[in-house]
Design a protein around this motif. Structure first.
Motif, mmCIF file in Angstrom:
data_model
loop_
_atom_site.group_PDB
_atom_site.id
_atom_site.type_symbol
_atom_site.label_atom_id
_atom_site.label_comp_id
_atom_site.label_asym_id
_atom_site.label_seq_id
_atom_site.Cartn_x
_atom_site.Cartn_y
_atom_site.Cartn_z
ATOM 1 N N ILE A 37 56.231 16.885 58.032
ATOM 2 C CA ILE A 37 55.547 15.848 58.820
ATOM 3 C C ILE A 37 54.349 16.432 59.564
ATOM 4 C CG2 ILE A 37 55.791 14.266 60.780
ATOM 5 C CD1 ILE A 37 57.080 13.282 58.161
ATOM 6 N N THR A 38 54.526 17.596 60.167
ATOM 7 C CA THR A 38 53.424 18.203 60.921
ATOM 8 C C THR A 38 52.264 18.553 59.992
ATOM 9 O OG1 THR A 38 55.015 19.103 62.494
ATOM 10 C CG2 THR A 38 52.791 20.008 62.559
ATOM 11 N N PHE A 39 52.575 19.135 58.829
ATOM 12 C CA PHE A 39 51.518 19.490 57.882
ATOM 13 C C PHE A 39 50.807 18.235 57.376
ATOM 14 C CE2 PHE A 39 49.765 21.046 53.836
ATOM 15 C CZ PHE A 39 49.078 22.162 54.302
ATOM 16 N N LEU A 40 51.560 17.178 57.107
ATOM 17 C CA LEU A 40 50.960 15.908 56.684
ATOM 18 C C LEU A 40 50.022 15.374 57.767
ATOM 19 C CD1 LEU A 40 50.821 13.515 54.651
ATOM 20 C CD2 LEU A 40 52.752 12.536 55.907
ATOM 21 N N LEU A 41 50.450 15.401 59.012
ATOM 22 C CA LEU A 41 49.603 14.929 60.110
ATOM 23 C C LEU A 41 48.358 15.794 60.264
ATOM 24 C CD1 LEU A 41 52.342 13.999 62.736
ATOM 25 C CD2 LEU A 41 50.966 12.437 61.339
ATOM 26 N N LEU A 42 48.491 17.109 60.010
ATOM 27 C CA LEU A 42 47.325 17.996 60.040
ATOM 28 C C LEU A 42 46.343 17.624 58.933
ATOM 29 C CD1 LEU A 42 49.019 21.467 60.647
ATOM 30 C CD2 LEU A 42 47.419 20.310 62.184
ATOM 31 N N LEU A 46 45.228 13.766 62.047
ATOM 32 C CA LEU A 46 45.730 12.998 63.189
ATOM 33 C C LEU A 46 46.143 13.897 64.340
ATOM 34 C CD1 LEU A 46 47.855 10.361 61.257
ATOM 35 C CD2 LEU A 46 45.616 10.025 62.318
ATOM 36 N N VAL A 47 46.397 15.162 64.026
ATOM 37 C CA VAL A 47 46.759 16.146 65.059
ATOM 38 C C VAL A 47 46.030 17.455 64.759
ATOM 39 C CG1 VAL A 47 49.060 15.166 65.469
ATOM 40 C CG2 VAL A 47 48.781 16.996 63.805
ATOM 41 N N LYS A 48 45.964 18.316 65.766
ATOM 42 C CA LYS A 48 45.398 19.656 65.603
ATOM 43 C C LYS A 48 46.418 20.654 66.122
ATOM 44 C CE LYS A 48 40.571 18.405 66.264
ATOM 45 N NZ LYS A 48 39.368 18.628 67.074
ATOM 46 N N LEU A 49 46.424 21.830 65.525
ATOM 47 C CA LEU A 49 47.288 22.898 66.019
ATOM 48 C C LEU A 49 46.719 23.440 67.328
ATOM 49 C CD1 LEU A 49 48.038 24.933 62.771
ATOM 50 C CD2 LEU A 49 49.595 23.449 64.011
ATOM 51 N N PRO A 50 47.575 23.907 68.221
ATOM 52 C CA PRO A 50 47.074 24.549 69.440
ATOM 53 C C PRO A 50 46.226 25.768 69.093
ATOM 54 C CG PRO A 50 49.433 24.126 69.598
ATOM 55 C CD PRO A 50 49.025 23.837 68.188
ATOM 56 N N LYS A 51 45.346 26.161 70.023
ATOM 57 C CA LYS A 51 44.507 27.336 69.813
ATOM 58 C C LYS A 51 45.370 28.545 69.498
ATOM 59 C CE LYS A 51 40.744 25.774 72.669
ATOM 60 N NZ LYS A 51 39.968 25.937 73.874
ATOM 61 N N MET A 53 47.189 29.126 67.085
ATOM 62 C CA MET A 53 48.334 28.848 66.236
ATOM 63 C C MET A 53 47.836 28.545 64.834
ATOM 64 S SD MET A 53 51.416 26.137 66.641
ATOM 65 C CE MET A 53 52.666 25.995 65.394
ATOM 66 N N THR A 54 48.548 29.067 63.837
ATOM 67 C CA THR A 54 48.166 28.854 62.447
ATOM 68 C C THR A 54 49.274 28.094 61.715
ATOM 69 O OG1 THR A 54 49.182 30.896 61.672
ATOM 70 C CG2 THR A 54 46.898 31.044 62.457
ATOM 71 N N VAL A 55 48.969 27.665 60.518
ATOM 72 C CA VAL A 55 49.973 27.015 59.682
ATOM 73 C C VAL A 55 51.090 28.015 59.365
ATOM 74 C CG1 VAL A 55 50.388 25.892 57.457
ATOM 75 C CG2 VAL A 55 48.353 25.337 58.766
ATOM 76 N N SER A 56 50.745 29.279 59.271
ATOM 77 C CA SER A 56 51.752 30.319 59.048
ATOM 78 C C SER A 56 52.754 30.357 60.208
ATOM 79 C CB SER A 56 51.065 31.680 58.887
ATOM 80 O OG SER A 56 52.005 32.680 58.628
ATOM 81 N N HIS A 57 52.258 30.200 61.426
ATOM 82 C CA HIS A 57 53.160 30.130 62.584
ATOM 83 C C HIS A 57 54.059 28.895 62.488
ATOM 84 C CE1 HIS A 57 49.878 32.523 64.786
ATOM 85 N NE2 HIS A 57 50.879 33.360 64.544
ATOM 86 N N LEU A 58 53.458 27.778 62.105
ATOM 87 C CA LEU A 58 54.216 26.536 61.949
ATOM 88 C C LEU A 58 55.320 26.708 60.914
ATOM 89 C CD1 LEU A 58 54.631 23.506 62.523
ATOM 90 C CD2 LEU A 58 52.899 23.058 60.760
ATOM 91 N N LEU A 59 55.009 27.406 59.833
ATOM 92 C CA LEU A 59 55.986 27.679 58.790
ATOM 93 C C LEU A 59 57.179 28.453 59.363
ATOM 94 C CD1 LEU A 59 56.432 27.592 55.614
ATOM 95 C CD2 LEU A 59 55.517 29.899 55.644
ATOM 96 N N GLY A 60 56.896 29.538 60.083
ATOM 97 C CA GLY A 60 57.964 30.352 60.677
ATOM 98 C C GLY A 60 58.783 29.594 61.703
ATOM 99 N N ILE A 61 58.111 28.833 62.544
ATOM 100 C CA ILE A 61 58.810 28.052 63.570
ATOM 101 C C ILE A 61 59.677 26.976 62.929
ATOM 102 C CG2 ILE A 61 58.454 26.418 65.466
ATOM 103 C CD1 ILE A 61 55.946 28.117 66.167
ATOM 104 N N SER A 62 59.175 26.371 61.855
ATOM 105 C CA SER A 62 59.947 25.347 61.157
ATOM 106 C C SER A 62 61.219 25.928 60.548
ATOM 107 C CB SER A 62 59.097 24.688 60.069
ATOM 108 O OG SER A 62 57.983 24.045 60.637
ATOM 109 N N ILE A 119 46.067 31.192 58.152
ATOM 110 C CA ILE A 119 46.123 30.552 56.850
ATOM 111 C C ILE A 119 45.584 29.149 57.053
ATOM 112 C CG2 ILE A 119 47.629 29.742 55.000
ATOM 113 C CD1 ILE A 119 49.565 31.970 55.750
ATOM 114 N N SER A 120 44.614 28.774 56.286
ATOM 115 C CA SER A 120 43.935 27.499 56.484
ATOM 116 C C SER A 120 44.814 26.322 56.071
ATOM 117 C CB SER A 120 42.646 27.485 55.654
ATOM 118 O OG SER A 120 42.038 26.216 55.732
ATOM 119 N N ALA A 121 44.725 25.229 56.840
ATOM 120 C CA ALA A 121 45.454 24.010 56.513
ATOM 121 C C ALA A 121 44.645 23.118 55.581
ATOM 122 C CB ALA A 121 45.790 23.245 57.787
ATOM 123 N N SER A 122 43.417 23.474 55.300
ATOM 124 C CA SER A 122 42.567 22.613 54.455
ATOM 125 C C SER A 122 42.641 22.990 53.003
ATOM 126 C CB SER A 122 41.137 22.679 54.931
ATOM 127 O OG SER A 122 40.674 24.002 54.999
#
Length: 122
Positions: A37-42, A46-51, A53-62, A119-122
């Motif tokens: 859901i977070t990656f889809l919103l990115l 519709l949302v931005k990651l905090p300064k 923070m990378t998608v790689s961080h999101l992956l680990g946290i998930s 790691i780029s989200a685009s």
């Protein structure tokens, strides 16, 4: 404190879908829900990651979100009457939490894939 007694025959651990269902739900289900859901919103911008923070961080946290104790153990006591099923569920919760913790640690401590450290989200 969780009240797990390891007096179960580990061959019986896989005698039904309780163990596999809980491990899959905690590790795969929580990961897909949070990361997906977070990656889809990115992607939809519709949302931005905090300064910093990378998608790689999101992956680990998930992946770390698969760690579940308190509510999982509470729900287990409500869901099952059979003591063997309760034990199977509790062992599955601990196994999933250990797998998620180790996997999340590894993902969050790996080296970045590019020079900027993200790691780029685009």
């Amino acid at each position: 404190n969780a009240g797990v007694v390891f007096d179960i025959d580990f061959a019986d651990l896989f005698s039904n879908n309780i163990f596999l269902g809980i491990v899959t739900g905690l590790i795969v289900g929580k990961f897909l829900g949070i990361f997906g859901i977070t990656f889809l919103l990115l992607k939809l911008k519709l949302v931005k990651l905090p300064k910093k923070m990378t998608v790689s961080h999101l992956l680990g946290i998930s992946v770390l979100s698969g760690i579940g104790f308190t509510m999982c153990l509470f729900i287990t006591t409500l869901a099952y009457d059979n003591p063997q099923h309760v034990t199977q569920a509790k062992i599955a919760i601990f196994a999933a939490s250990i797998i998620a913790g180790i996997s999340g640690y590894i993902l969050l401590n790996r080296k970045p894939k590019n020079e900027t450290g993200s790691i780029s989200a685009s």
